[in-house]
Structure formats: structure tokens, C-alpha cells
Design a protein around this motif. Structure first.
Motif, PDB file in Angstrom:
ATOM      1  N   GLY A   1       0.669  -1.216  -0.141  1.00  0.00           N
ATOM      2  CA  GLY A   1      -0.092   0.021   0.002  1.00  0.00           C
ATOM      3  C   GLY A   1       0.968   1.176  -0.048  1.00  0.00           C
ATOM      4  O   GLY A   1       0.646   2.190   0.646  1.00  0.00           O
ATOM      5  N   LEU A   2       1.910   1.328  -0.817  1.00  0.00           N
ATOM      6  CA  LEU A   2       2.446   2.577  -0.916  1.00  0.00           C
ATOM      7  C   LEU A   2       1.971   3.430  -2.419  1.00  0.00           C
ATOM      8  O   LEU A   2       2.226   2.804  -3.313  1.00  0.00           O
ATOM      9  N   PRO A   3       1.213   4.428  -1.947  1.00  0.00           N
ATOM     10  CA  PRO A   3       0.576   4.983  -3.225  1.00  0.00           C
ATOM     11  C   PRO A   3       1.612   5.954  -3.984  1.00  0.00           C
ATOM     12  O   PRO A   3       2.574   6.174  -3.638  1.00  0.00           O
ATOM     13  N   GLY A   4       1.106   6.134  -5.214  1.00  0.00           N
ATOM     14  CA  GLY A   4       1.854   7.170  -5.950  1.00  0.00           C
ATOM     15  C   GLY A   4       1.588   8.661  -5.491  1.00  0.00           C
ATOM     16  O   GLY A   4       0.494   9.039  -5.421  1.00  0.00           O
TER      17      GLY A   4
ATOM     18  N   ARG B   1      -3.767   3.218 -16.131  1.00  0.00           N
ATOM     19  CA  ARG B   1      -2.960   3.111 -17.383  1.00  0.00           C
ATOM     20  C   ARG B   1      -1.768   2.189 -17.060  1.00  0.00           C
ATOM     21  O   ARG B   1      -1.379   1.477 -17.926  1.00  0.00           O
ATOM     22  N   ALA B   2      -1.388   2.221 -15.825  1.00  0.00           N
ATOM     23  CA  ALA B   2      -0.253   1.172 -15.444  1.00  0.00           C
ATOM     24  C   ALA B   2      -1.001  -0.034 -15.111  1.00  0.00           C
ATOM     25  O   ALA B   2      -0.331  -1.113 -15.040  1.00  0.00           O
TER      26      ALA B   2
ATOM     27  N   ALA C   1       6.251   0.212  -9.524  1.00  0.00           N
ATOM     28  CA  ALA C   1       6.956   1.126  -9.879  1.00  0.00           C
ATOM     29  C   ALA C   1       6.505   2.756  -9.037  1.00  0.00           C
ATOM     30  O   ALA C   1       7.278   3.512  -8.497  1.00  0.00           O
ATOM     31  N   HIS C   2       5.253   2.697  -9.122  1.00  0.00           N
ATOM     32  CA  HIS C   2       4.729   4.031  -8.126  1.00  0.00           C
ATOM     33  C   HIS C   2       5.121   3.693  -6.843  1.00  0.00           C
ATOM     34  O   HIS C   2       5.375   4.794  -6.249  1.00  0.00           O
ATOM     35  N   SER C   3       5.086   2.325  -6.345  1.00  0.00           N
ATOM     36  CA  SER C   3       5.274   2.248  -4.801  1.00  0.00           C
ATOM     37  C   SER C   3       6.823   2.618  -4.679  1.00  0.00           C
ATOM     38  O   SER C   3       7.022   3.321  -3.621  1.00  0.00           O
TER      39      SER C   3
ATOM     40  N   ALA D   1       8.525   5.286  -2.262  1.00  0.00           N
ATOM     41  CA  ALA D   1       9.497   4.856  -1.206  1.00  0.00           C
ATOM     42  C   ALA D   1      10.955   5.639  -1.130  1.00  0.00           C
ATOM     43  O   ALA D   1      11.375   6.206  -0.181  1.00  0.00           O
ATOM     44  N   ASP D   2      11.276   5.988  -2.484  1.00  0.00           N
ATOM     45  CA  ASP D   2      12.306   6.858  -2.610  1.00  0.00           C
ATOM     46  C   ASP D   2      11.999   8.349  -1.942  1.00  0.00           C
ATOM     47  O   ASP D   2      13.021   9.177  -1.691  1.00  0.00           O
TER      48      ASP D   2
END
Length: 433
Positions: free
Chosen positions: A169-172, A182-183, A389-391, A395-396
Motif C-alpha cells: 500500500g505505497l501510493p503514487g 494506465r499502469a 513502480a509507483h510504490s 519509497a524513495d
């Protein structure tokens, strides 16, 4: 506060009054329910609190029977609070029965605008102060949408959090709803193709079902209309660990001898497709991505708008070209509010919320960049529901956040791992790994 026992646990019910609109604390109040669970034989006053934020939106907290699932591991170290987020479970309900009492669709939309992550976090802060005192801090475990809420919490009330765990559950932080879908469509296609590779005979069964649905009007036992597109939505099952197998067993009982769809099959399909249990998921799923700075014109019907970019999901094209019919995933479409009796009375309010332009931002990138709360997150590789990728971008962007990237589990890893996912995250946050 009623207290009762289950195998290995002591459970206490909590009911809280919270403002509908936290900007008007003296205004209308609603009720929020939470279930406290403590291991039998332990003194709760010696244990730190762990707040669990459920996936969704619109999902009630787990209903445990003793020390089951991830709760078994959590109770070794924590006093756990299972929150029924506003509008769900035993909290003040929001559904086709209660929402029309608010007035017309505009009044209902104004009411539901207070049921996103920002309001949920403010509820949590009121609960924290009542249970722990002004200076008390608790640990937070967010699963799926609960992880989205956790990032909102870290953005706007980090002083309330001692440590945070996120699973799937890490959202963009700055992704629009259209970016999300789209992803999502390519990930869903991969899951469906993997299912067909595992169960090749399901290709023709699915084609036979959708051909039948194109030629016949089929009603589910509860009165809902089963269209070919509604049937495609069963693909949402493929994002869980045993979803492919469950779907296969469902499909093998589809037809009676001859060409009719069986009652047992239709009853099971209804159980998977109906939003009677969680109508807020359908109403607020796309709006849960709405942020003024990202989507100034609202979220629209993003899954529907983007779908045209992926013609392989078109049923009629697949049938005409003799291709496998692709199922869909965690997508909400406007037609769901006509085919599902649980959603039909909410069609107008859903339209208004799709065009809502007043969504406040849910995340504060500047605060997250200077975060001081220990945070660890399980990121499931090729998660069908939350883009990896969004997550990882997020995270970064969160200072000090540590990730565990794994393909051992699907999106439901927290629930099905027997506590192993949570145990690893606990050991990570304690620097034992």
C-alpha cells in the motif's frame, strides 16, 4: 466498554463520536467503532498500541476468531486496535439505505466527500488522544488502502505515530487516477494470461460464458444483471494468492448439461461481484486518488476512459478474432451503478463524485521528505492492485523508509502468510535484518 473472550484473546469494543467534518468540530457527529484485541494473560497497560488500517476504501476491519492470521504475530508485542473506518462495519453506515436520507445527490456527495483518507486520519488522531493521551504515540499497520492512509498520516500528523508498517500500500504521491489505471491494465493482462497458462481449458469456458451473456439476459439471484463486462470483473480475484485456483473452480461449474448457466455458479458469481458488503469501495475508489494539485478537474471515470487504450480487453473483438477474453481487475466502471442493485440508488452521487473538483491533497511530499518516523514496507513484485513502480517512487520520496520487495506473496500476503510478512517487517524496523 463491553469486553469478551475468544480463544487466546480478550476483546473490548470501543465506540467514539467524531465530527463528520473535522474543520467543524462542533458540527454533525458520526460514530466510529474499533475493536481492541489483547493476548490472554497479558496486561494491556504494559503493551504498546498497534492501530490496524484495513484495505479498501470501504472495507471493515477483520473479524478475528482468537489469534488468527497476522494478528497472532502482532499480539506477541502489541495491544491491537482494529478500526472500522468511517462508513464501514459497526461505524455509522453509508450505503443505499442510509445515504438517501441525507437528501438529494448533491447532499449525499457533500457527505461522502468526508470519507477519504484525510478524514480517516483525523478520526485516528481523536481516537489516539482518547486512548493514549495527548503525548501518546502508537504504531500503525496499513494494508493496501490502509497503507495509503498511513502515508496521509505521516504527511499531516506524524507526531501521533511511533513506527509504521505498510503492506501492499505505497501510493503514487502525485499520480492521477488515469495514471493508476494506465499502469494497471498491462498488469491485469499478465495475471489473466498466467491464469490461462495454468488452466488452458478456462480459455474456452470464459469465451462460452461471454458468448452466452451476449445472447441472453442473465440475472443473478439478487436481481443484478450479469453482462459480459460484469463477468469480466471476476478478474479481480487474480490479485490474491489463491485467486487463480478459486476462479478455475468457479468456472468449471459454469454450465448445466446443455447451455444454461447453473444457479450455484450464478450465486457464487454474485458473491464475488456484488458491492452490497462494501458499496463505498465502488463510490470512493477512484476519488481516493483525487488531489487538487494533481487532478484539478476531478478523477472522472478513469478506468473507463483509459480502457480504450487497451483494445484487447474488448469482449466483442476477442470473440470475433477468436482470442482469449481478458478479464479486468480492480476497476470501477459507471455501468456497475446500473447492473448492481446495491449501487443503483447511488448512481447520481457517483457521477457527482467523479466530477468533484474540491479534493484536498492527501500527501505532503515536503513533510515526507523530512520524515523522522521509522517506516518499513512490503512491496509485492507485480502486485495486481498497486503498481510496483509507483510504490518504489514513493519509497524513495519518504525519508528513512525501508522496503522489502518480494514475489513470494500476492497482495494478500499479510493475511495468508501466517504472520511471516508482519514478523519480517517488525524485525526490519528493529534493525534485526
Amino acid at each position: 466498554m463491553p469486553t469478551y473472550r475468544q480463544p487466546g484473546t480478550v476483546v473490548t469494543d470501543h465506540h467514539f463520536q467524531v465530527p463528520l467534518d473535522h474543520a467543524e468540530p462542533a458540527g454533525e457527529q458520526i460514530e466510529v467503532y474499533a475493536r481492541e484485541v489483547v493476548a490472554a494473560g497479558k496486561d494491556p497497560d504494559t503493551l504498546p498500541w498497534l492501530l490496524f488500517l484495513q484495505g479498501g476504501p470501504g472495507g471493515r476491519s477483520p473479524r478475528p476468531v482468537g489469534r488468527d492470521s497476522w494478528l497472532d504475530r502482532a499480539l506477541d508485542d502489541y495491544r491491537v486496535l482494529l478500526l472500522d473506518q468511517r462508513g464501514t462495519g459497526r461505524s455509522t453506515p453509508a450505503d443505499r439505505h442510509t445515504l438517501p436520507r441525507r437528501g438529494d445527490a448533491a447532499a449525499q456527495a457533500g457527505y461522502l466527500a468526508h470519507f477519504r483518507a484525510d478524514s480517516i486520519v483525523r478520526d485516528c488522531e481523536l481516537l489516539r488522544r482518547q486512548l493514549l493521551g495527548e503525548q501518546g504515540r502508537w504504531s500503525v499497520l496499513g494494508q493496501s488502502f490502509g497503507g495509503f492512509c498511513t502515508l496521509t498520516y505521516l504527511s499531516y500528523a506524524p507526531e501521533g505515530i511511533r513506527e509504521a508498517f505498510v503492506t501492499g500500500g505505497l501510493p503514487g504521491l502525485d499520480r492521477t487516477a488515469e495514471d493508476v489505471y494506465r499502469a494497471a491494465y498491462p498488469r491485469v493482462r499478465r495475471k489473466v494470461e498466467a491464469h490461462y497458462a495454468r488452466y488452458p481449458r478456462d480459455v474456452e469456458t470464459v469465451r462460452a460464458v461471454v458468448r452466452h451473456l451476449r445472447e441472453h439476459e442473465v440475472r443473478l439471484p439478487g436481481g443484478g444483471l450479469l453482462t459480459a463486462e460484469a463477468f469480466q470483473a471476476l478478474g479481480m480475484m487474480l490479485g490474491t494468492g489463491n485467486g487463480s485456483h478459486t476462479l478455475h473452480y468457479l468456472l468449471e461449474d459454469a454450465f448445466l448439461p446443455g447451455s444454461e448457466l447453473g444457479d450455484a455458479f450464478l450465486a457464487q458469481v454474485q458473491g464475488h461481484l456484488s458491492f452490497a458488503v462494501n458499496p463505498l469501495f465502488a463510490v470512493l475508489h477512484e476519488p481516493s486518488y483525487g488531489q487538487r494539485s494533481v487532478s484539478p478537474y476531478g478523477t472522472g471515470w478513469a478506468a473507463q476512459a483509459v480502457r480504450a487504450e487497451f483494445p484487447r480487453f474488448d469482449v466483442d473483438r476477442a470473440l470475433a478474432d477468436e482470442l482469449p477474453v481478458l478479464l479486468t481487475g480492480e476497476m470501477i466502471y459507471p455501468w456497475m451503478f446500473t447492473t448492481d442493485p446495491a449501487l443503483a440508488p447511488l448512481r447520481e452521487v457517483a457521477e457527482l463524485l467523479a466530477r468533484w473538483e474540491r479534493w484536498p491533497d492527501l500527501y505532503d511530499p515536503r513533510q515526507l521528505a523530512r520524515n523522522e518516523v521509522p517506516v518499513v514496507a512490503a512491496v509485492y513484485h507485480d502486485d495486481m492492485y498497486v503498481d510496483t513502480a509507483h510504490s518504489l517512487e514513493t519509497a524513495d520520496s519518504v525519508r528513512g523508509l525501508r522496503t522489502w520487495i518480494t514475489n513470494e506473496y500476492e497482495h494478500d500476503g499479510l493475511r495468508v502468510s501466517g504472520g511471516r510478512v508482519l514478523d519480517r517487517l517488525i524485525r526490519m524496523i528493529r534493525d534485526e535484518l
